[in-house]
Design a protein around this motif. Structure first.
Motif, PDB file in Angstrom:
ATOM      1  N   GLU A 150       0.825  -1.198   0.000  1.00  0.00           N
ATOM      2  CA  GLU A 150       0.000   0.000   0.000  1.00  0.00           C
ATOM      3  C   GLU A 150       0.862   1.252   0.000  1.00  0.00           C
ATOM      4  O   GLU A 150       1.988   1.255   0.504  1.00  0.00           O
ATOM      5  N   ASN A 155       0.971  13.266  -0.901  1.00  0.00           N
ATOM      6  CA  ASN A 155      -0.186  12.397  -0.741  1.00  0.00           C
ATOM      7  C   ASN A 155       0.160  11.403   0.359  1.00  0.00           C
ATOM      8  O   ASN A 155       1.217  10.764   0.308  1.00  0.00           O
ATOM      9  N   TYR A 156      -0.685  11.309   1.367  1.00  0.00           N
ATOM     10  CA  TYR A 156      -0.448  10.412   2.494  1.00  0.00           C
ATOM     11  C   TYR A 156      -1.612   9.441   2.664  1.00  0.00           C
ATOM     12  O   TYR A 156      -2.780   9.788   2.444  1.00  0.00           O
ATOM     13  N   ALA A 157      -1.287   8.246   3.104  1.00  0.00           N
ATOM     14  CA  ALA A 157      -2.330   7.313   3.525  1.00  0.00           C
ATOM     15  C   ALA A 157      -3.011   7.885   4.759  1.00  0.00           C
ATOM     16  O   ALA A 157      -2.359   8.515   5.615  1.00  0.00           O
ATOM     17  N   THR A 158      -4.303   7.661   4.867  1.00  0.00           N
ATOM     18  CA  THR A 158      -5.053   8.198   5.997  1.00  0.00           C
ATOM     19  C   THR A 158      -4.470   7.729   7.328  1.00  0.00           C
ATOM     20  O   THR A 158      -4.409   8.495   8.296  1.00  0.00           O
ATOM     21  N   SER A 159      -3.995   6.498   7.357  1.00  0.00           N
ATOM     22  CA  SER A 159      -3.514   5.901   8.601  1.00  0.00           C
ATOM     23  C   SER A 159      -2.228   6.542   9.124  1.00  0.00           C
ATOM     24  O   SER A 159      -1.891   6.344  10.298  1.00  0.00           O
ATOM     25  N   LYS A 185      -1.344  10.005   8.342  1.00  0.00           N
ATOM     26  CA  LYS A 185      -1.430  11.470   8.344  1.00  0.00           C
ATOM     27  C   LYS A 185      -1.226  12.012   9.752  1.00  0.00           C
ATOM     28  O   LYS A 185      -1.798  11.515  10.718  1.00  0.00           O
ATOM     29  N   ASP A 211       2.170  -0.377  12.121  1.00  0.00           N
ATOM     30  CA  ASP A 211       3.079   0.177  11.116  1.00  0.00           C
ATOM     31  C   ASP A 211       4.169  -0.826  10.730  1.00  0.00           C
ATOM     32  O   ASP A 211       4.954  -0.560   9.810  1.00  0.00           O
TER      33      ASP A 211
END
Length: 125
Positions: free
Chosen positions: A46, A58-62, A64, A89
């Motif tokens: 991912e 652009n960051y993954a929501t998890s 941010k 993580d």
């Protein structure tokens, strides 16, 4: 040829921090986007964070608010600062880059998507 070499992975306790580095070398005219992906055991790879040459992120929501991607264009190097790490993580983190080699020829020859070999991040007490 273009190579990406990641470094900085390791074992860290929950709540701790790590900084990953990704150095690109080889036939590089310029690099557009550089990004970090991760793959945990039994899961799909991912996107974690990406940064274009122009500075768009652009960051993954998890991640941010906890992770920060940056790059040094002069050194063709990207970084991922990871703070407040959580056990979820834990994964192998891969660097990715969209490289313009500047070589004459068709786009498929000139432009490359390159991946690093990955670096393991383990978050555990």
């Amino acid at each position: 040829q273009v190579q990406l070499v990641e470094s900085g992975g390791g074992l860290v306790q929950p709540g701790g921090s790590l900084r990953l580095s990704c150095a690109a070398s080889g036939s590089i005219f310029s690099i557009d986007a550089m990004g970090w992906y991760r793959q945990a055991p039994g899961k799909l790879r991912e996107l974690v964070a990406a940064l274009t040459r122009g500075g768009s992120t652009n960051y993954a929501t998890s991640v941010k608010g906890r992770f920060t991607i940056s790059r040094d264009n002069a050194k063709n190097t990207a970084y991922l600062q990871m703070n407040s790490l959580k056990p979820e993580d834990t994964a192998v983190y891969y660097c990715n880059a969209d490289v313009d080699t500047g070589r004459p020829g068709p786009p498929s020859y000139r432009y490359l998507e390159v991946w690093g070999q990955g670096t393991l991040v383990t978050v555990s007490s």
